[in-house]
Structures are given as C-alpha cells and as structure tokens.
Enzyme design. Sequence first.
Site, PDB file in Angstrom:
ATOM      1  N   ASP A  32       0.864  -1.235   0.161  1.00 42.70           N
ATOM      2  CA  ASP A  32       0.085  -0.152   0.052  1.00 42.70           C
ATOM      3  C   ASP A  32       0.848   1.231  -0.100  1.00 42.70           C
ATOM      4  O   ASP A  32       2.192   1.281   0.216  1.00 42.70           O
ATOM      5  CB  ASP A  32      -0.949  -0.079   1.263  1.00 42.70           C
ATOM      6  CG  ASP A  32      -1.611   1.207   1.498  1.00 42.70           C
ATOM      7  OD1 ASP A  32      -2.295   1.682   0.519  1.00 42.70           O
ATOM      8  OD2 ASP A  32      -1.590   1.898   2.623  1.00 42.70           O
ATOM      9  N   ASP A  34      -0.245   5.043   1.130  1.00 41.60           N
ATOM     10  CA  ASP A  34      -0.408   5.866   2.022  1.00 41.60           C
ATOM     11  C   ASP A  34      -0.458   5.327   3.514  1.00 41.60           C
ATOM     12  O   ASP A  34      -1.209   4.441   3.565  1.00 41.60           O
ATOM     13  CB  ASP A  34      -1.725   6.903   2.023  1.00 41.60           C
ATOM     14  CG  ASP A  34      -1.530   7.537   0.437  1.00 41.60           C
ATOM     15  OD1 ASP A  34      -1.418   8.780   0.544  1.00 41.60           O
ATOM     16  OD2 ASP A  34      -1.885   6.998  -0.414  1.00 41.60           O
ATOM     17  N   ASP A 212      -1.697  -0.588   5.956  1.00 42.82           N
ATOM     18  CA  ASP A 212      -1.994   0.001   7.267  1.00 42.82           C
ATOM     19  C   ASP A 212      -3.473   0.324   7.694  1.00 42.82           C
ATOM     20  O   ASP A 212      -4.022   0.084   8.841  1.00 42.82           O
ATOM     21  CB  ASP A 212      -1.493   1.503   7.332  1.00 42.82           C
ATOM     22  CG  ASP A 212      -2.140   2.312   6.405  1.00 42.82           C
ATOM     23  OD1 ASP A 212      -2.159   2.153   5.268  1.00 42.82           O
ATOM     24  OD2 ASP A 212      -2.748   3.332   6.896  1.00 42.82           O
TER      25      ASP A 212
HETATM   26 MG    MG Z   1      -2.865   3.171   3.422  1.00 40.32          MG
END
Ligand code: MG
Length: 269
Positions: A32, A34, A212
């Site tokens: 991923d 961000d 995240d």
């Molecule tokens: Mg993310």
Amino acid sequence: MQWIDSAADRAGLELPPRLLPFTDQPLALFVDIDGTLVDFVRRPQDVRLDPDLLGLLSRLQHLLDGAVAVLSGRELSDVDRLLSPLKLPAGALHGLQTRDALGRVRSLLPPPAWATRIARECEEVAGSLPGVWLERKAKVSFALHYRDAPSQGAAVLGAAARIAASSAGRYRLQAGNCVAELKPAGADKGDALQSLLAMPPFRGRAPLVLGDDLTDEPAFSMAEQLGGVGVIVGQRRPTAARHALTSPKHTGRWLAALATRLEQGHTRQ
Ligand SMILES: [Mg+2]
C-alpha cells in the site's frame, strides 16, 4: 503480534528470520502507499515519494523477478504519478482497477447514473459539515475526509452509511483513517491480490502484503489464505496481519533489509 521493527533494530536491520517461514517459496510483494510507504499528509495530492524509496521499490522489483505490486485506494493514474518513473502492476481504487504485469487494465465501474447520484449525496454531506471535504476518485468512488475535523467523524460515518444503504447494493461504505469512502461494491484489495497472484510473474509465489488501513484487511486475509502473510504498519488493531511495523519510516528500513537479504540469496545461488 510480533513487532518486527524492534527485532530488526536489534539485529542491525537484519531480516527477522521468523518473518519468512516460507522462504523456500519465492515472494511476491504487495504494498500500500499512504500510511504504509509514506506518512499521511493533510491532502492526499500533496504526498510525494522519496527518490530513495522509488529506487528501493525498483530494486525489489528486479530482485523478485517483477513480482511487486501496489494495492492502493488511489486511482491508477495517481499511483503512476506518485511512483513515476516506475509503472508497477496495481490494484487501484481498493481493487476496482487492476493492472497486470502486461499492462492490461481491468475496471469494475458502476453505472454512471449511480455514480452521479452518490456524488451528489456526498457533496451535500461535505457541504453541511464544516471541515469535511470530498475527494472524487476516477468519478466513481467518493471519499469524505474529516482529518481536519475529527469531531465530525461520527456524523460523516453515519451519513455515509445511510448513502450506502440506499444504493440497492451498488455502493458500500469503506471506513478508513479519517475518511469514509463510498465505493462501488464488487472488489476489494483482497480480490485484486488474488487476481494478480493468478498470473505471472506473481503466480506460484507467497504474497507478502504491507498495509496500514481497514482497507488492507481483505488483502491480509487473502494473503494468509494463499500461503503468505500480512504486515500491518502503525497501531491500528485488531488485524488479520501477522506482523507489524511501527511507521512508514520503519517500512522503508525493513524493505531495504529485505532487499539486502534477497541480494545475498541471489549471490549464493
Ligand atoms: Mg494506506
């Protein structure tokens, strides 16, 4: 939960051996952007990737025979802009857009009339709640951001849930980090992972997923199902990931350690 960043620190950035019990199988890396590779900033369009990080991804792509992909909530063009000059296989828009290693793009887009309706309803929400703003993704997915106004979180989530409930199953609510996204139903990051892993150069590899957010959970679960593991970045719990890194800074250091370990493996062969 194993905190692999602290283990890595103690070992001088050696790859913790417990992380990769499946090293007899080659890896495929799914990452991923961000909150995983880079810290959040106030507006997603202001994010920039460090040239060293881009170089590291390129190095890993080489070391893993091309089996490096991005799984992001951003649209494909935005992913390419951030990673330029790299153009990686990707599951973009949380899996609604995928691009395989041959550059073939597949989109699961809703009927335009529905996108227009959902956009209008999201505009009304953003307009009525100070500090909340609307991000339009490829004209099909709509993200209500409340990072500037955390106290609006409950109101945003409630309104977004009502919009999703009135969409006859065409749209669903994807809650994230200070964001409530109305996205077309039908695909998530786990689906994108599965479709990419079915094709070269990913096929036959153990997926290692770094993410995240809540949106990464389907990919963590899918990785487990397909013989791999998830690594969560940050403090959010519970999670289907088996390992954790503290922050994007640690992700970069850990990926660098992984690249070194893979290079050593290549040297030995
Ligand atoms: Mg993310």
